[in-house]
Design a protein around this motif. Structure first.
Motif, PDB file in Angstrom:
ATOM      1  N   ILE A  95       0.916  -1.212   0.019  1.00  0.00           N
ATOM      2  CA  ILE A  95       0.081   0.063   0.098  1.00  0.00           C
ATOM      3  C   ILE A  95       0.959   1.357   0.048  1.00  0.00           C
ATOM      4  CG2 ILE A  95      -1.626   1.214   1.329  1.00  0.00           C
ATOM      5  CD1 ILE A  95      -2.860  -1.397   2.243  1.00  0.00           C
ATOM      6  N   ALA A 136       2.256   1.640  -3.648  1.00  0.00           N
ATOM      7  CA  ALA A 136       0.857   2.452  -4.089  1.00  0.00           C
ATOM      8  C   ALA A 136       0.900   3.876  -4.136  1.00  0.00           C
ATOM      9  CB  ALA A 136      -0.238   1.517  -4.090  1.00  0.00           C
ATOM     10  N   GLU A 146      -1.376  -2.433  -7.375  1.00  0.00           N
ATOM     11  CA  GLU A 146      -2.653  -2.779  -6.919  1.00  0.00           C
ATOM     12  C   GLU A 146      -3.417  -3.852  -6.849  1.00  0.00           C
ATOM     13  OE1 GLU A 146      -4.526   1.005  -8.554  1.00  0.00           O
ATOM     14  OE2 GLU A 146      -3.900   1.982  -6.635  1.00  0.00           O
ATOM     15  N   TYR A 155      -4.932  -6.112  -4.059  1.00  0.00           N
ATOM     16  CA  TYR A 155      -6.290  -6.973  -3.982  1.00  0.00           C
ATOM     17  C   TYR A 155      -6.172  -8.443  -3.614  1.00  0.00           C
ATOM     18  CZ  TYR A 155      -8.033  -2.496  -5.947  1.00  0.00           C
ATOM     19  OH  TYR A 155      -8.109  -1.189  -6.218  1.00  0.00           O
ATOM     20  N   TYR A 161      -9.213  -1.862   0.250  1.00  0.00           N
ATOM     21  CA  TYR A 161      -8.256  -0.880  -0.239  1.00  0.00           C
ATOM     22  C   TYR A 161      -8.850  -0.075  -1.233  1.00  0.00           C
ATOM     23  CZ  TYR A 161      -4.339   0.870  -3.158  1.00  0.00           C
ATOM     24  OH  TYR A 161      -3.616   1.735  -3.703  1.00  0.00           O
ATOM     25  N   ALA A 165      -7.725   3.562  -3.550  1.00  0.00           N
ATOM     26  CA  ALA A 165      -6.710   4.283  -4.107  1.00  0.00           C
ATOM     27  C   ALA A 165      -6.860   5.851  -3.241  1.00  0.00           C
ATOM     28  CB  ALA A 165      -6.514   4.595  -5.342  1.00  0.00           C
TER      29      ALA A 165
END
Length: 154
Positions: free
Chosen positions: A92, A95, A119, A123, A141, A143
């Motif tokens: 995370i 990202a 990403e 997932y 999650y 973005a």
């Protein structure tokens, strides 16, 4: 087993020592090691960093040989374990960094592509952690909320 996003099979890896007991010269007891681990966790270190510190500064190779359990299990018993698993946290974080980069450089096609890969990994791993109950079933999650999510778990 092959990698998901590359051609390699990843055959290399480290080998565990044959002897599964502490070194004879090591004088640290289980209680000493547990107190060191919980102290480092209270300072904000992640489990992998704690293992590296124990290896480099205290000459404790595998915590399992000394305590019979893993670092995360010791942290969970002491109540100082991270709320989400470390690998998911760092995915995370990666990202979020990629999204910040894309805000400054919107034409960076390579980063756009690799953000999609990161990403999708998030997932997949979050789905696994939900099934094993290592993250709450309500974990999701998104973005746009990822930076706030990191701040709440750090």
């Amino acid at each position: 087993m092959a990698r998901v996003y590359s051609k390699g099979h990843g055959k290399s890896g480290s080998a565990l020592p044959y002897v599964r007991r502490p070194a004879s010269w090591q004088k640290k007891t289980t209680e000493d090691i547990v107190s060191i681990i919980t102290g480092l966790a209270k300072k904000g270190m992640m489990p992998s960093k704690i293992g590296a510190v124990l290896r480099d500064q205290f000459a404790i190779g595998l915590i399992n040989h000394y305590t019979g359990t893993r670092v995360t299990r010791i942290l969970r018993a002491a109540g100082v374990a991270p709320e989400i698993p470390e690998d998911l946290y760092f995915l995370i974080k990666r990202a979020v960094q990629m999204r910040k980069h894309l805000e400054r450089n919107p034409r960076d096609i390579s980063t756009k592509y690799h953000l999609i890969l990161v990403e999708s990994r998030i997932y997949r791993i979050s789905r696994y952690y939900k099934s094993t109950k290592k993250v709450p079933a309500t974990f999701r999650y998104q973005a746009k909320n990822a930076a706030a999510l990191l701040a709440s778990f750090a």
